[in-house]
Write a protein that holds these residues in place. Structure first.
Motif, PDB file in Angstrom:
ATOM      1  N   MET A   1       0.841  -1.176   0.000  1.00  0.00           N
ATOM      2  CA  MET A   1       0.000   0.000   0.000  1.00  0.00           C
ATOM      3  C   MET A   1       0.890   1.244   0.000  1.00  0.00           C
ATOM      4  SD  MET A   1      -3.109   0.791   2.503  1.00  0.00           S
ATOM      5  CE  MET A   1      -4.332   1.879   1.955  1.00  0.00           C
ATOM      6  N   LYS A   2       0.540   2.208  -0.816  1.00  0.00           N
ATOM      7  CA  LYS A   2       1.318   3.435  -0.926  1.00  0.00           C
ATOM      8  C   LYS A   2       0.856   4.458   0.094  1.00  0.00           C
ATOM      9  CE  LYS A   2       2.583   3.127  -5.744  1.00  0.00           C
ATOM     10  NZ  LYS A   2       2.683   3.858  -6.994  1.00  0.00           N
ATOM     11  N   THR A   3       1.809   5.249   0.560  1.00  0.00           N
ATOM     12  CA  THR A   3       1.478   6.329   1.488  1.00  0.00           C
ATOM     13  C   THR A   3       0.954   7.534   0.696  1.00  0.00           C
ATOM     14  OG1 THR A   3       3.685   7.285   1.394  1.00  0.00           O
ATOM     15  CG2 THR A   3       3.317   5.565   3.049  1.00  0.00           C
ATOM     16  N   SER A   4       0.404   8.484   1.411  1.00  0.00           N
ATOM     17  CA  SER A   4      -0.108   9.691   0.761  1.00  0.00           C
ATOM     18  C   SER A   4       1.014  10.450   0.062  1.00  0.00           C
ATOM     19  CB  SER A   4      -0.780  10.604   1.778  1.00  0.00           C
ATOM     20  OG  SER A   4      -1.947  10.011   2.271  1.00  0.00           O
ATOM     21  N   TRP A   5       2.205  10.485   0.669  1.00  0.00           N
ATOM     22  CA  TRP A   5       3.328  11.189   0.065  1.00  0.00           C
ATOM     23  C   TRP A   5       3.721  10.548  -1.255  1.00  0.00           C
ATOM     24  CZ3 TRP A   5       5.560  15.487  -0.562  1.00  0.00           C
ATOM     25  CH2 TRP A   5       6.834  15.570  -1.075  1.00  0.00           C
ATOM     26  N   GLN A   6       3.732   9.223  -1.328  1.00  0.00           N
ATOM     27  CA  GLN A   6       4.078   8.537  -2.563  1.00  0.00           C
ATOM     28  C   GLN A   6       3.056   8.800  -3.665  1.00  0.00           C
ATOM     29  OE1 GLN A   6       4.315   4.607  -0.901  1.00  0.00           O
ATOM     30  NE2 GLN A   6       6.552   4.617  -0.975  1.00  0.00           N
TER      31      GLN A   6
ATOM     32  N   LEU B   1       2.231  17.217  -6.845  1.00  0.00           N
ATOM     33  CA  LEU B   1       2.644  18.427  -6.123  1.00  0.00           C
ATOM     34  C   LEU B   1       3.865  19.067  -6.772  1.00  0.00           C
ATOM     35  CD1 LEU B   1       2.147  17.394  -2.395  1.00  0.00           C
ATOM     36  CD2 LEU B   1       0.911  19.132  -3.668  1.00  0.00           C
ATOM     37  N   LEU B   2       4.816  18.261  -7.203  1.00  0.00           N
ATOM     38  CA  LEU B   2       5.987  18.803  -7.882  1.00  0.00           C
ATOM     39  C   LEU B   2       5.593  19.492  -9.182  1.00  0.00           C
ATOM     40  CD1 LEU B   2       9.024  19.159  -8.150  1.00  0.00           C
ATOM     41  CD2 LEU B   2       9.096  16.908  -9.223  1.00  0.00           C
ATOM     42  N   MET B   3       4.684  18.893  -9.922  1.00  0.00           N
ATOM     43  CA  MET B   3       4.222  19.517 -11.164  1.00  0.00           C
ATOM     44  C   MET B   3       3.475  20.814 -10.879  1.00  0.00           C
ATOM     45  SD  MET B   3       3.286  16.160 -13.425  1.00  0.00           S
ATOM     46  CE  MET B   3       2.711  17.049 -14.832  1.00  0.00           C
ATOM     47  N   ALA B   4       2.696  20.853  -9.814  1.00  0.00           N
ATOM     48  CA  ALA B   4       1.978  22.078  -9.444  1.00  0.00           C
ATOM     49  C   ALA B   4       2.955  23.195  -9.067  1.00  0.00           C
ATOM     50  CB  ALA B   4       1.020  21.799  -8.290  1.00  0.00           C
ATOM     51  N   VAL B   5       4.016  22.844  -8.355  1.00  0.00           N
ATOM     52  CA  VAL B   5       5.027  23.839  -7.983  1.00  0.00           C
ATOM     53  C   VAL B   5       5.733  24.357  -9.230  1.00  0.00           C
ATOM     54  CG1 VAL B   5       7.232  24.132  -6.781  1.00  0.00           C
ATOM     55  CG2 VAL B   5       5.335  22.988  -5.650  1.00  0.00           C
TER      56      VAL B   5
END
Length: 54
Positions: free
Chosen positions: A1-6, A12-16
């Motif tokens: 299971m993936k974490t929220s950060w993953q 988020l990087l693309m939004a920045v």
């Protein structure tokens, strides 16, 4: 299971990158326009790469 950060790290990087590109285009001149082009083209190229990879 993936974490929220993953899960949200890439969006988020693309939004920045997009926010930086838009602000650089609006507020800067000269080198900032080149930085804007790079920042705004990166998400497009990343998306195209992953779309064509499928």
């Amino acid at each position: 299971m993936k974490t929220s950060w993953q899960i949200w790290r890439a969006p988020l990087l693309m939004a920045v990158l997009i926010a930086f590109g838009l602000l650089a285009a609006l507020l800067g001149t000269g080198i900032w326009h080149w930085a804007s082009w790079l920042a705004l083209s990166a998400p497009v190229l990343i998306s195209a790469y992953h779309l064509l990879k499928r």
